[in-house]
Design a protein around this motif. Structure first.
Motif, PDB file in Angstrom:
ATOM      1  N   UNK A 205       3.281  -4.157   5.315  1.00  0.00           N
ATOM      2  CA  UNK A 205       2.767  -4.047   3.946  1.00  0.00           C
ATOM      3  C   UNK A 205       3.901  -3.803   2.950  1.00  0.00           C
ATOM      4  N   UNK A 206       3.806  -4.423   1.786  1.00  0.00           N
ATOM      5  CA  UNK A 206       4.808  -4.251   0.736  1.00  0.00           C
ATOM      6  C   UNK A 206       4.218  -3.391  -0.378  1.00  0.00           C
ATOM      7  N   UNK A 207       4.894  -2.292  -0.684  1.00  0.00           N
ATOM      8  CA  UNK A 207       4.454  -1.373  -1.734  1.00  0.00           C
ATOM      9  C   UNK A 207       2.971  -1.040  -1.576  1.00  0.00           C
ATOM     10  N   UNK A 208       2.615  -0.622  -0.363  1.00  0.00           N
ATOM     11  CA  UNK A 208       1.220  -0.306  -0.094  1.00  0.00           C
ATOM     12  C   UNK A 208       0.758   0.891  -0.921  1.00  0.00           C
ATOM     13  N   UNK A 209      -0.514   0.886  -1.277  1.00  0.00           N
ATOM     14  CA  UNK A 209      -1.088   2.000  -2.049  1.00  0.00           C
ATOM     15  C   UNK A 209      -1.770   3.007  -1.140  1.00  0.00           C
ATOM     16  N   UNK A 210      -1.592   2.849   0.175  1.00  0.00           N
ATOM     17  CA  UNK A 210      -2.191   3.781   1.127  1.00  0.00           C
ATOM     18  C   UNK A 210      -1.102   4.229   2.107  1.00  0.00           C
ATOM     19  N   UNK A 211      -0.846   5.518   2.190  1.00  0.00           N
ATOM     20  CA  UNK A 211       0.236   6.022   3.040  1.00  0.00           C
ATOM     21  C   UNK A 211      -0.033   5.774   4.509  1.00  0.00           C
ATOM     22  N   UNK A 212      -1.301   5.669   4.885  1.00  0.00           N
ATOM     23  CA  UNK A 212      -1.641   5.497   6.289  1.00  0.00           C
ATOM     24  C   UNK A 212      -1.507   4.070   6.790  1.00  0.00           C
ATOM     25  N   UNK A 213      -1.239   3.117   5.911  1.00  0.00           N
ATOM     26  CA  UNK A 213      -1.104   1.730   6.327  1.00  0.00           C
ATOM     27  C   UNK A 213       0.341   1.488   6.738  1.00  0.00           C
ATOM     28  N   UNK A 214       0.545   1.270   8.030  1.00  0.00           N
ATOM     29  CA  UNK A 214       1.885   1.154   8.577  1.00  0.00           C
ATOM     30  C   UNK A 214       2.123  -0.258   9.127  1.00  0.00           C
ATOM     31  N   UNK A 215       3.376  -0.612   9.357  1.00  0.00           N
ATOM     32  CA  UNK A 215       3.667  -1.921   9.947  1.00  0.00           C
ATOM     33  C   UNK A 215       3.028  -2.057  11.330  1.00  0.00           C
ATOM     34  N   UNK A 216       2.590  -3.279  11.652  1.00  0.00           N
ATOM     35  CA  UNK A 216       2.013  -3.600  12.955  1.00  0.00           C
ATOM     36  C   UNK A 216       2.884  -4.635  13.652  1.00  0.00           C
ATOM     37  N   UNK A 217       2.984  -4.530  14.962  1.00  0.00           N
ATOM     38  CA  UNK A 217       3.700  -5.520  15.759  1.00  0.00           C
ATOM     39  C   UNK A 217       2.700  -6.219  16.666  1.00  0.00           C
ATOM     40  N   UNK A 218       2.703  -7.543  16.633  1.00  0.00           N
ATOM     41  CA  UNK A 218       1.803  -8.335  17.466  1.00  0.00           C
ATOM     42  C   UNK A 218       2.632  -9.367  18.223  1.00  0.00           C
ATOM     43  N   UNK A 219       2.033 -10.007  19.228  1.00  0.00           N
ATOM     44  CA  UNK A 219       2.752 -11.015  19.994  1.00  0.00           C
ATOM     45  C   UNK A 219       2.995 -12.248  19.140  1.00  0.00           C
ATOM     46  N   UNK A 220       4.012 -13.048  19.552  1.00  0.00           N
ATOM     47  CA  UNK A 220       4.340 -14.245  18.786  1.00  0.00           C
ATOM     48  C   UNK A 220       3.237 -15.292  18.846  1.00  0.00           C
TER      49      UNK A 220
END
Length: 567
Positions: A205-220
């Motif tokens: 997420x870029x400049x998220x407005x929610x502190x709980x929203x974090x980057x996710x890693x998924x398979x290619x």
């Protein structure tokens, strides 16, 4: 893709930035190419390479500039499966790590087959008619408002393989590859990935407005679908592809099918040095302390045979991509003796890569291939190569084919390597040191009854071996590759192998592997098999040892199975 293949490079295509420093680098590149007998074509960054690129030539892509020029190179070279080397004439460069001062030395290392190739995961995106591929990231962001007091955020609904991830509320999202993890993703507090042969995607997420929203890693392989709630800008690799989307437009992102093949040399900084020096990574802030010695999980080969075996492994793995690319799609064929003995362009491609690797490492050794004498030096060491065992299978799209490479000392096989490109199985052995499949020790079976054994056979002109042994055993199988038959015996997938007639290049590597796995290898009389025997074409009997006497006795009792072998 393996670095040994780079030794067959015939042509350089360079994409050059307009920087003043690039002009001097190109002049040095021209001199080096001329001295090494290689062709060189140059194009300005932004121009297409179609007019100078020859698809039938073994090409190395070169970029002269900074990371921006390198990304342009990726855009053009990757779809053509051309490996790329970056020469840095810019300022801060993270992807490009060969300094101009090291240009000649790095290129020499490349064409000697001593460089490595990183297979970098790419990202593929489709939206509103746009189809694009990038090595760094896909960025979906709000359209900059004309009035600075207007709305500056966007809402994006995100799905992963059809499952709803959630609504992202902020300035947008970045879908990053491991290579792109050190750019926009890192700036948005995403994790850093070592990009070498690493495959995954990050949803950041870029400049998220929610502190709980974090980057996710998924398979290619995950299909990420992004639904726009309003007008949105879509940018790939910093704008090298750009599309403006409307409300309810859908963006589909996943890992690209093709990788970017990035050439790395010993003149490059390693990844951890690069992130320390260029990004200020704190773990390397040693405050004057010396860097501790390298700890390696694998010991360096210290004997001649170990070094030769490692070379053989690298050489056969280097032909994986070219053989798989042509598999079942062969357009050029000619025949040696009859229509069942097909030679394809793949044979010659594979042979060229392997023989070039050997010549660079052991120029004094003799090299013999299925097609004849390649190099005769009078050395006590001879490399025996079948660049494509199972050519008929290969030409018809059957996966049962292999590459076989053996080193002989005074006509006795001492190193054997067999590689199956379609399954990525690699068997190897050094005389006296055991047999391995993909680095794991293998042994033959311990069955001691022929009736309970699985047999494999080669060419059986009258079908007599099949008819005689099929009912009295657990069956007879034929793959169409003598090298694979011997390797399957070695790792316990069969209990015995019979070959009506063989050539040295068919079986030399497989014999080392089978014997080191515990197999007995003879002719039908029980005499130990010699690669260069009295006959040009020889019968071969190999088994787990326990059933060998029974098998050879039955063969002798039925001489019609083998007595027509050519002398």
């Amino acid at each position: 893709m393996r670095g040994r293949r780079l030794a067959t490079t015939e042509e350089l295509v360079a994409i050059v930035s307009p920087a003043e420093e690039s002009e001097a680098a190109v002049q040095r590149l021209e001199t080096w190419a001329d001295d090494n007998g290689l062709g060189l074509q140059t194009v300005d960054v932004g121009d297409d390479i179609d007019d100078v690129y020859a698809p039938d030539s073994e090409t190395l892509g070169v970029t002269v500039g900074g990371d921006g020029t390198f990304l342009e190179g990726i855009k053009q070279f990757s779809p053509r499966n051309v490996p790329i080397l970056g020469v840095n004439t810019g300022t801060l460069a993270f992807l490009v790590r060969v300094d101009v001062d090291d240009l000649e030395a790095a290129l020499t290392e490349v064409v000697q087959g001593r460089a490595t190739i990183d297979e970098r995961q790419q990202v593929a995106v489709e939206a509103n008619g746009l189809e694009a591929t990038g090595i760094n990231d896909v960025m979906v962001k709000n359209v900059r408002p004309e009035n600075p007091i207007d709305r500056k955020i966007t809402k994006l609904d995100v799905f992963a393989d059809g499952q709803y991830v959630g609504e992202y509320d902020g300035t947008g999202l970045a879908i990053a590859t491991p290579t792109g993890s050190t750019g926009i993703s890192l700036s948005a507090n995403g994790p850093v990935h070592n990009p070498t042969n690493n495959s995954c995607l990050q949803i950041v997420p870029l400049h998220t407005h929610r502190m709980g929203v974090r980057p996710l890693i998924v398979s290619e392989n995950t299909e990420i679908r992004i639904v726009c709630s309003e007008e949105t800008d879509l940018l790939v690799d910093g704008g090298r592809f750009h599309e403006q989307l409307e409300t309810d437009d859908v963006i589909t992102v996943t890992g690209a099918k093709s990788t970017a093949n990035v050439v790395r040399t010993s003149y490059d900084d390693d990844f951890f040095t690069a992130i320390s020096e260029l990004l200020g990574w704190g773990a390397r802030d040693t405050a004057g302390k010396s860097i501790p010695p390298t700890i390696s999980s694998e010991s360096e080969p210290d004997s001649f045979e170990e070094r030769a075996c490692e070379l053989a492994k690298e050489a056969v793995r280097s032909v994986r991509n070219p053989l798989r690319n042509l598999h079942g799609k062969v357009e050029k064929e000619r025949y040696k003796t009859d229509a069942s003995d097909v030679i394809t362009e793949a044979d010659y491609l594979s042979e060229n890569i392997i023989t070039t690797a050997i010549e660079n490492e052991y120029p004094a050794h003799t090299i013999l291939t299925e097609e004849g004498v390649h190099t005769e030096t009078g050395s006590e060491y001879t490399w025996l190569i079948d660049p494509l065992d199972g050519t008929g299978n290969y030409a018809n799209g059957n996966p049962n084919y292999a590459v076989s490479l053996a080193l002989l000392e005074n006509d006795e096989p001492i190193v054997g390597v067999v590689y199956a490109p379609e399954t990525d199985e690699l068997w190897s052995a050094i005389a006296g040191e055991g047999a391995y499949k993909n680095g794991v020790p293998v042994t033959v079976t311990d069955r001691n009854a022929l009736e309970e054994s699985m047999l494999m056979s080669g060419y059986d002109p009258e079908g007599t071996f099949l008819s005689y042994f099929y009912d009295g055993t657990r069956g007879v199988r034929r793959l169409g590759s003598a090298a694979l038959h011997l390797c399957y015996l070695a790792n316990g997938s069969a209990d015995a192998v019979w070959e009506y007639d063989t050539y040295p290049w068919d079986v030399a590597a497989g014999i080392v592997i089978a014997r080191e796995a515990g197999a007995s290898v003879t002719d039908s009389s029980g005499t130990p098999f010699e690669v260069y025997g009295e006959k040009d074409r020889q019968e071969l009997v190999a088994s787990n040892g326990h059933i060998h006497d029974d098998l050879t006795t039955r063969l002798r009792d039925n001489e019609h199975l083998y007595n027509t072998v050519d002398n």
